[in-house]
Design a protein around this motif. Structure first.
Motif, PDB file in Angstrom:
ATOM      1  N   VAL A 134      51.692  -1.649   7.629  1.00 18.42           N
ATOM      2  CA  VAL A 134      51.298  -0.254   7.421  1.00 18.42           C
ATOM      3  C   VAL A 134      51.748   0.220   6.045  1.00 18.42           C
ATOM      4  N   LYS A 135      52.975  -0.120   5.660  1.00 14.40           N
ATOM      5  CA  LYS A 135      53.497   0.246   4.337  1.00 14.40           C
ATOM      6  C   LYS A 135      52.625  -0.344   3.233  1.00 14.40           C
ATOM      7  N   SER A 136      52.266  -1.609   3.404  1.00 13.74           N
ATOM      8  CA  SER A 136      51.441  -2.266   2.389  1.00 13.74           C
ATOM      9  C   SER A 136      50.036  -1.678   2.350  1.00 13.74           C
ATOM     10  N   ALA A 137      49.479  -1.349   3.519  1.00 12.57           N
ATOM     11  CA  ALA A 137      48.136  -0.770   3.567  1.00 12.57           C
ATOM     12  C   ALA A 137      48.103   0.600   2.891  1.00 12.57           C
ATOM     13  N   LEU A 138      49.208   1.327   2.982  1.00 14.79           N
ATOM     14  CA  LEU A 138      49.294   2.638   2.336  1.00 14.79           C
ATOM     15  C   LEU A 138      49.604   2.536   0.846  1.00 14.79           C
ATOM     16  N   GLY A 139      49.884   1.330   0.379  1.00 15.28           N
ATOM     17  CA  GLY A 139      50.151   1.126  -1.041  1.00 15.28           C
ATOM     18  C   GLY A 139      51.565   1.497  -1.452  1.00 15.28           C
ATOM     19  N   ILE A 140      52.468   1.585  -0.517  1.00 14.67           N
ATOM     20  CA  ILE A 140      53.855   1.921  -0.829  1.00 14.67           C
ATOM     21  C   ILE A 140      54.559   0.644  -1.287  1.00 14.67           C
ATOM     22  N   ASP A 141      55.162   0.698  -2.464  1.00 19.15           N
ATOM     23  CA  ASP A 141      55.837  -0.468  -3.046  1.00 19.15           C
ATOM     24  C   ASP A 141      57.322  -0.137  -3.182  1.00 19.15           C
ATOM     25  N   TRP A 187      47.959 -12.268   2.661  1.00 18.82           N
ATOM     26  CA  TRP A 187      47.470 -13.219   3.667  1.00 18.82           C
ATOM     27  C   TRP A 187      46.700 -12.474   4.762  1.00 18.82           C
ATOM     28  N   PHE A 188      47.229 -11.322   5.192  1.00 19.39           N
ATOM     29  CA  PHE A 188      46.616 -10.533   6.255  1.00 19.39           C
ATOM     30  C   PHE A 188      45.242 -10.034   5.822  1.00 19.39           C
ATOM     31  N   LYS A 189      45.136  -9.531   4.586  1.00 11.37           N
ATOM     32  CA  LYS A 189      43.834  -9.053   4.064  1.00 11.37           C
ATOM     33  C   LYS A 189      42.832 -10.184   3.986  1.00 11.37           C
TER      34      LYS A 189
END
Length: 138
Positions: free
Chosen positions: A113-120, A132-134
């Protein structure tokens, strides 16, 4: 008091059936007290015959026949101390495994979820799970 319990013990249906299965010369050798003890020891087996799951059958293969029995239900026997300790250990291992799996799955979901929201959180660093998930799932 013992006479009240033993009065007519040979008329008891369980004892009658038990004596019927014995050779005739042995039937009269039991005292009433012995018959009561046998009933107490063997009569308790009747409750073993009642199970929530009771599947029985036979399978014929060529000349031979085989039987199978599948029984299941609530455990009624008293466990030994060692069995109780083993059961506790298995329950604890299952609980630890379940909590570990649940925690890791929760962390993975939060990470995705963090990665999907673009939070780094750490600039320039990635575990590669989102890529990998994408590529493979989405």
């Amino acid at each position: 008091m013992d006479e009240d319990k033993t009065n007519g013990i040979k008329n008891d249906p369980f004892i009658r059936e038990l004596l019927r299965k014995l050779p005739s010369e042995e039937r009269d050798s039991f005292t009433d007290r012995q018959l009561l003890a046998l009933k107490a020891a063997l009569g308790a087996r009747r409750r073993w015959g009642r199970h929530l799951i009771d599947i029985r059958g036979t399978i014929g293969l060529w000349r031979w026949r085989y039987y199978y029995v599948i029984l299941g239900g609530r455990e009624r026997r008293k466990l030994s101390r060692r069995q109780e300790q083993m059961l506790r250990s298995v329950k604890l291992a299952f609980l630890v495994g379940f909590l570990t799996f649940s925690s890791l799955l929760g962390l993975l979901i939060i990470y995705l979820v963090k990665s999907a929201l673009g939070i780094d959180l750490i600039p320039g660093f990635s575990l590669g799970i989102w890529d990998w998930f994408k590529k493979n799932v989405l």
